[in-house]
Design a protein around this motif. Structure first.
Motif, PDB file in Angstrom:
ATOM      1  N   CYS A 238       0.835  -1.200   0.000  1.00  0.00           N
ATOM      2  CA  CYS A 238       0.000   0.000   0.000  1.00  0.00           C
ATOM      3  C   CYS A 238       0.874   1.256   0.000  1.00  0.00           C
ATOM      4  O   CYS A 238       2.045   1.230   0.414  1.00  0.00           O
ATOM      5  N   GLY A 239       0.270   2.364  -0.426  1.00  0.00           N
ATOM      6  CA  GLY A 239       1.008   3.600  -0.567  1.00  0.00           C
ATOM      7  C   GLY A 239       1.570   4.125   0.735  1.00  0.00           C
ATOM      8  O   GLY A 239       2.698   4.636   0.773  1.00  0.00           O
ATOM      9  N   ILE A 245       8.615   3.699   4.169  1.00  0.00           N
ATOM     10  CA  ILE A 245       9.912   3.131   3.773  1.00  0.00           C
ATOM     11  C   ILE A 245      10.768   4.174   3.059  1.00  0.00           C
ATOM     12  O   ILE A 245      11.961   4.309   3.315  1.00  0.00           O
ATOM     13  N   TRP A 246      10.126   4.939   2.181  1.00  0.00           N
ATOM     14  CA  TRP A 246      10.858   5.983   1.435  1.00  0.00           C
ATOM     15  C   TRP A 246      11.385   7.062   2.374  1.00  0.00           C
ATOM     16  O   TRP A 246      12.530   7.491   2.264  1.00  0.00           O
ATOM     17  N   ASP A 247      10.557   7.499   3.318  1.00  0.00           N
ATOM     18  CA  ASP A 247      10.970   8.533   4.264  1.00  0.00           C
ATOM     19  C   ASP A 247      12.134   8.057   5.133  1.00  0.00           C
ATOM     20  O   ASP A 247      13.052   8.824   5.449  1.00  0.00           O
ATOM     21  N   ALA A 251      15.811   9.650   5.274  1.00  0.00           N
ATOM     22  CA  ALA A 251      16.421  10.103   6.522  1.00  0.00           C
ATOM     23  C   ALA A 251      17.764   9.431   6.764  1.00  0.00           C
ATOM     24  O   ALA A 251      18.709  10.043   7.268  1.00  0.00           O
ATOM     25  N   HIS A 252      17.839   8.149   6.417  1.00  0.00           N
ATOM     26  CA  HIS A 252      19.090   7.414   6.603  1.00  0.00           C
ATOM     27  C   HIS A 252      20.197   7.937   5.708  1.00  0.00           C
ATOM     28  O   HIS A 252      21.378   7.931   6.068  1.00  0.00           O
ATOM     29  N   ASN A 253      19.822   8.399   4.524  1.00  0.00           N
ATOM     30  CA  ASN A 253      20.795   8.929   3.562  1.00  0.00           C
ATOM     31  C   ASN A 253      21.050  10.414   3.747  1.00  0.00           C
ATOM     32  O   ASN A 253      21.653  11.057   2.880  1.00  0.00           O
TER      33      ASN A 253
END
Length: 256
Positions: A238-239, A245-247, A251-253
């Motif tokens: 789901c979106g 996951i994208w956020d 943040a990790h990068n």
């Protein structure tokens, strides 16, 4: 009433429930420890020894709260089952399936600690006492609910079947609670609930209530963790999950 309805619908939305509970989890863990540490210390060291059982009664501070929680969790599941069946709220079904193994764990802890407590008192590890037997049945009901849900591939059908079985099993709760009244059992009668004529010393009662409250927050903490995990598993494509996951990757990068 509008505020209650607003929160009700928000908690039913996974994309709102997940980040909110993520913020709540650390605070719940802190409250749990703040209740558990003094409860254990008072129960193990400052509470006076029982005049009949000596120090062996101290297992009560795990046994009794665990037994209370095994029934409380099932009652909460039954309320969620009504919500799931009447209003078709998916989060209620997730709450039920997330609570079932937790409730089973508390029931198992109650049975094991009860056996350890009963051996020096009754001279046997197990007796077919009315309360022991009904608590064992509660454990089997928990396991049956969990097994039923996982045996049905269609999760919408599984959720409905699980909710119906949960409501059927509610009949066991009054049997557990009133077993010491309805039958001649080895278990003692109610002590904590007799506030008009208390039969437990206040120095024993306070740590017991602290441990009971700690177990409540332990259940809430584990429940939210399991609900969040089940949500991610069910809504993996789901979106709102993809956005989380994208956020996190962003943040990790370092925002790049």
């Amino acid at each position: 009433m509008n505020i209650i309805a607003k929160w009700y619908y928000r908690l039913g939305a996974p994309n709102w429930f997940y980040p909110l509970t993520g913020k709540m989890l650390p605070w719940i863990a802190v409250i749990f420890l703040a209740l558990l540490i003094p409860g254990l210390y008072m129960g193990l060291f400052t509470a006076p020894a029982d005049y009949q059982q000596g120090d062996s009664f101290r297992i009560m501070y795990v046994h009794v709260p665990a037994a209370w929680m095994s029934m409380f969790i099932y009652f909460a599941m039954a309320v969620a089952a009504v919500v799931a069946l009447v209003w078709r709220v998916r989060m209620a079904e997730i709450m039920i399936i997330s609570s079932a193994p937790i409730g089973a764990s508390f029931a198992l802890i109650a049975l094991i600690t009860g056996s350890l407590w009963g051996k020096p008192m009754w001279g046997a590890w197990w007796v077919w006492d009315a309360r022991l037997t009904s608590e064992l049945i509660l454990l089997f009901i928990y396991l049956g609910i969990f097994a039923l849900y996982n045996a049905i591939e269609n999760k919408q059908t599984a959720g409905r079947a699980m909710s119906i079985l949960t409501l059927v099993g509610v009949v066991n709760l009054p049997i557990i609670h009133y077993s010491v009244v309805w039958w001649n059992t080895l278990h003692q009668a109610a002590t904590v609930s007799k506030f008009d004529t208390p039969s437990i010393h206040i120095d024993m009662l306070i740590p017991l209530l602290l441990m009971a409250a700690a177990f409540q927050f332990l259940y809430l903490w584990i429940l939210l963790l399991k609900m969040r995990a089940n949500l991610l598993e069910q809504d993996l494509h789901c979106g709102w999950v993809k956005k989380i996951i994208w956020d996190r990757r962003k943040a990790h990068n370092g925002g790049n």
